[in-house]
Design a protein around this motif. Structure first.
Motif, PDB file in Angstrom:
ATOM      1  N   PHE A  54      47.980  39.596  47.140  1.00 30.96           N
ATOM      2  CA  PHE A  54      49.047  39.137  46.251  1.00 30.96           C
ATOM      3  C   PHE A  54      50.202  40.128  46.161  1.00 30.96           C
ATOM      4  O   PHE A  54      51.046  40.002  45.284  1.00 30.96           O
ATOM      5  N   GLY A  55      50.259  41.095  47.056  1.00 31.11           N
ATOM      6  CA  GLY A  55      51.298  42.120  47.004  1.00 31.11           C
ATOM      7  C   GLY A  55      52.718  41.572  47.036  1.00 31.11           C
ATOM      8  O   GLY A  55      53.634  42.190  46.503  1.00 31.11           O
ATOM      9  N   GLY A  56      52.925  40.405  47.612  1.00 28.37           N
ATOM     10  CA  GLY A  56      54.257  39.808  47.699  1.00 28.37           C
ATOM     11  C   GLY A  56      54.484  38.679  46.711  1.00 28.37           C
ATOM     12  O   GLY A  56      55.426  37.904  46.858  1.00 28.37           O
ATOM     13  N   VAL A  57      53.626  38.581  45.698  1.00 29.94           N
ATOM     14  CA  VAL A  57      53.748  37.504  44.705  1.00 29.94           C
ATOM     15  C   VAL A  57      54.259  38.085  43.388  1.00 29.94           C
ATOM     16  O   VAL A  57      53.527  38.782  42.688  1.00 29.94           O
ATOM     17  N   PRO A  58      55.523  37.788  43.037  1.00 31.93           N
ATOM     18  CA  PRO A  58      56.071  38.338  41.804  1.00 31.93           C
ATOM     19  C   PRO A  58      55.650  37.573  40.551  1.00 31.93           C
ATOM     20  O   PRO A  58      55.667  38.112  39.448  1.00 31.93           O
ATOM     21  N   PHE A  59      55.273  36.309  40.719  1.00 33.27           N
ATOM     22  CA  PHE A  59      54.997  35.446  39.560  1.00 33.27           C
ATOM     23  C   PHE A  59      53.991  34.376  39.941  1.00 33.27           C
ATOM     24  O   PHE A  59      54.001  33.862  41.059  1.00 33.27           O
ATOM     25  N   MET A  60      53.131  34.021  38.977  1.00 35.92           N
ATOM     26  CA  MET A  60      52.172  32.940  39.160  1.00 35.92           C
ATOM     27  C   MET A  60      52.072  32.194  37.837  1.00 35.92           C
ATOM     28  O   MET A  60      51.956  32.823  36.779  1.00 35.92           O
ATOM     29  N   ASP A  61      52.122  30.863  37.895  1.00 40.87           N
ATOM     30  CA  ASP A  61      51.961  30.089  36.663  1.00 40.87           C
ATOM     31  C   ASP A  61      50.521  29.607  36.540  1.00 40.87           C
ATOM     32  O   ASP A  61      49.657  29.975  37.338  1.00 40.87           O
ATOM     33  N   SER A  62      50.258  28.768  35.537  1.00 43.86           N
ATOM     34  CA  SER A  62      48.888  28.310  35.309  1.00 43.86           C
ATOM     35  C   SER A  62      48.372  27.462  36.465  1.00 43.86           C
ATOM     36  O   SER A  62      47.179  27.502  36.777  1.00 43.86           O
ATOM     37  N   ALA A  63      49.235  26.716  37.135  1.00 39.85           N
ATOM     38  CA  ALA A  63      48.809  25.934  38.298  1.00 39.85           C
ATOM     39  C   ALA A  63      48.384  26.871  39.427  1.00 39.85           C
ATOM     40  O   ALA A  63      47.387  26.620  40.121  1.00 39.85           O
ATOM     41  N   GLY A  64      49.134  27.954  39.609  1.00 40.75           N
ATOM     42  CA  GLY A  64      48.773  28.951  40.613  1.00 40.75           C
ATOM     43  C   GLY A  64      47.434  29.591  40.295  1.00 40.75           C
ATOM     44  O   GLY A  64      46.586  29.773  41.178  1.00 40.75           O
ATOM     45  N   LEU A  65      47.235  29.910  39.026  1.00 42.48           N
ATOM     46  CA  LEU A  65      45.964  30.499  38.608  1.00 42.48           C
ATOM     47  C   LEU A  65      44.820  29.508  38.840  1.00 42.48           C
ATOM     48  O   LEU A  65      43.745  29.887  39.307  1.00 42.48           O
ATOM     49  N   GLY A  66      45.071  28.244  38.558  1.00 48.02           N
ATOM     50  CA  GLY A  66      44.063  27.218  38.829  1.00 48.02           C
ATOM     51  C   GLY A  66      43.709  27.140  40.304  1.00 48.02           C
ATOM     52  O   GLY A  66      42.546  26.965  40.672  1.00 48.02           O
ATOM     53  N   VAL A  83      37.923  37.810  47.747  1.00 50.39           N
ATOM     54  CA  VAL A  83      38.390  38.801  46.785  1.00 50.39           C
ATOM     55  C   VAL A  83      39.914  38.773  46.764  1.00 50.39           C
ATOM     56  O   VAL A  83      40.549  38.272  47.688  1.00 50.39           O
ATOM     57  N   PHE A  84      40.467  39.324  45.708  1.00 52.54           N
ATOM     58  CA  PHE A  84      41.904  39.291  45.489  1.00 52.54           C
ATOM     59  C   PHE A  84      42.425  40.713  45.362  1.00 52.54           C
ATOM     60  O   PHE A  84      41.807  41.546  44.705  1.00 52.54           O
ATOM     61  N   ALA A  85      43.561  40.977  46.000  1.00 52.10           N
ATOM     62  CA  ALA A  85      44.093  42.344  46.014  1.00 52.10           C
ATOM     63  C   ALA A  85      45.591  42.333  45.744  1.00 52.10           C
ATOM     64  O   ALA A  85      46.284  41.348  46.004  1.00 52.10           O
ATOM     65  N   GLY A  86      46.080  43.445  45.237  1.00 55.84           N
ATOM     66  CA  GLY A  86      47.511  43.684  45.135  1.00 55.84           C
ATOM     67  C   GLY A  86      48.248  42.942  44.035  1.00 55.84           C
ATOM     68  O   GLY A  86      49.465  42.810  44.100  1.00 55.84           O
ATOM     69  N   MET A  87      47.550  42.461  43.017  1.00 56.87           N
ATOM     70  CA  MET A  87      48.245  41.758  41.934  1.00 56.87           C
ATOM     71  C   MET A  87      49.053  42.743  41.106  1.00 56.87           C
ATOM     72  O   MET A  87      48.556  43.805  40.736  1.00 56.87           O
ATOM     73  N   ASN A  88      50.292  42.365  40.798  1.00 53.07           N
ATOM     74  CA  ASN A  88      51.119  43.214  39.939  1.00 53.07           C
ATOM     75  C   ASN A  88      50.641  43.100  38.488  1.00 53.07           C
ATOM     76  O   ASN A  88      49.741  42.307  38.174  1.00 53.07           O
ATOM     77  N   GLU A  89      51.229  43.875  37.612  1.00 56.53           N
ATOM     78  CA  GLU A  89      50.794  43.909  36.209  1.00 56.53           C
ATOM     79  C   GLU A  89      50.930  42.545  35.536  1.00 56.53           C
ATOM     80  O   GLU A  89      50.081  42.161  34.727  1.00 56.53           O
ATOM     81  N   ARG A  90      51.969  41.813  35.870  1.00 53.56           N
ATOM     82  CA  ARG A  90      52.198  40.490  35.277  1.00 53.56           C
ATOM     83  C   ARG A  90      51.062  39.533  35.659  1.00 53.56           C
ATOM     84  O   ARG A  90      50.546  38.793  34.820  1.00 53.56           O
ATOM     85  N   LEU A  91      50.685  39.541  36.931  1.00 58.88           N
ATOM     86  CA  LEU A  91      49.617  38.653  37.392  1.00 58.88           C
ATOM     87  C   LEU A  91      48.269  39.065  36.797  1.00 58.88           C
ATOM     88  O   LEU A  91      47.487  38.221  36.355  1.00 58.88           O
ATOM     89  N   MET A  97      44.210  37.660  30.375  1.00 60.76           N
ATOM     90  CA  MET A  97      44.447  36.871  29.172  1.00 60.76           C
ATOM     91  C   MET A  97      43.562  35.617  29.163  1.00 60.76           C
ATOM     92  O   MET A  97      43.093  35.185  28.116  1.00 60.76           O
ATOM     93  N   THR A  98      43.317  35.070  30.326  1.00 59.45           N
ATOM     94  CA  THR A  98      42.491  33.868  30.440  1.00 59.45           C
ATOM     95  C   THR A  98      41.013  34.204  30.619  1.00 59.45           C
ATOM     96  O   THR A  98      40.203  33.303  30.850  1.00 59.45           O
ATOM     97  N   ARG A  99      40.686  35.486  30.557  1.00 62.31           N
ATOM     98  CA  ARG A  99      39.311  35.993  30.690  1.00 62.31           C
ATOM     99  C   ARG A  99      38.689  35.705  32.053  1.00 62.31           C
ATOM    100  O   ARG A  99      37.469  35.676  32.191  1.00 62.31           O
ATOM    101  N   LEU A 100      39.526  35.491  33.049  1.00 64.24           N
ATOM    102  CA  LEU A 100      39.018  35.249  34.397  1.00 64.24           C
ATOM    103  C   LEU A 100      38.786  36.543  35.165  1.00 64.24           C
ATOM    104  O   LEU A 100      38.187  36.531  36.232  1.00 64.24           O
ATOM    105  N   GLY A 101      39.247  37.650  34.615  1.00 61.30           N
ATOM    106  CA  GLY A 101      39.062  38.940  35.262  1.00 61.30           C
ATOM    107  C   GLY A 101      37.600  39.307  35.441  1.00 61.30           C
ATOM    108  O   GLY A 101      37.237  40.053  36.342  1.00 61.30           O
ATOM    109  N   GLN A 102      36.735  38.765  34.580  1.00 60.77           N
ATOM    110  CA  GLN A 102      35.297  39.032  34.688  1.00 60.77           C
ATOM    111  C   GLN A 102      34.685  38.256  35.852  1.00 60.77           C
ATOM    112  O   GLN A 102      33.653  38.630  36.376  1.00 60.77           O
ATOM    113  N   MET A 103      35.339  37.165  36.257  1.00 63.88           N
ATOM    114  CA  MET A 103      34.809  36.313  37.310  1.00 63.88           C
ATOM    115  C   MET A 103      35.422  36.643  38.673  1.00 63.88           C
ATOM    116  O   MET A 103      34.716  36.677  39.676  1.00 63.88           O
ATOM    117  N   LEU A 104      36.725  36.871  38.702  1.00 64.06           N
ATOM    118  CA  LEU A 104      37.442  37.061  39.963  1.00 64.06           C
ATOM    119  C   LEU A 104      37.374  38.519  40.405  1.00 64.06           C
ATOM    120  O   LEU A 104      37.814  39.410  39.676  1.00 64.06           O
TER     121      LEU A 104
END
Length: 118
Positions: A54-66, A83-91, A97-104
């Motif tokens: 995700f290093g080149g992704v500046p923004f993700m909405d709820s559809a993206g998260l889904g 696995v997921f890598a390179g998410m900025n602080e916003r992502l 916030m959605t508590r998905l960090g424990q799963m992903l």
């Protein structure tokens, strides 16, 4: 910003450091307008290990998260690893916030993800 929201997302696939490992590098916004390109790219990957950068992704909405959760669930059903890598602080904030960090499984960089997948 409005023009940016309707742009396509670029997805570049490449080989990882190990056999059976693939990396999908994303560039652009992951939102309701771009999730279909992301979903198609993930579906096309049949490798047992997939790192989504995700290093080149500046923004993700709820559809993206889904779509991210959908990719994770799809990998689980296929008994492959994703696995997921390179998410900025916003992502990362959205994921936490959605508590998905424990799963992903998330890593700061692709290199860190590759090392963890060892």
């Amino acid at each position: 910003m409005r023009a940016m929201l309707n742009e396509k997302i670029r997805v570049v696939a490449s080989a990882g450091r190990r056999d059976g490992e693939r990396i999908l590098a994303l560039a652009g916004v992951l939102n309701i307008h771009t999730i279909f390109d992301f979903q198609n790219a993930v579906r096309e990957e049949a490798s047992p290990v997939l790192i989504i950068d995700f290093g080149g992704v500046p923004f993700m909405d709820s559809a993206g998260l889904g779509a991210v959760v959908g990719a994770y669930v799809r990998a689980q059903k296929a008994q492959s690893r994703i696995v997921f890598a390179g998410m900025n602080e916003r992502l990362k904030a959205l994921v936490e916030m959605t508590r998905l960090g424990q799963m992903l499984p998330m890593y700061s960089t692709v290199a860190e993800a590759e090392t963890a997948l060892g």
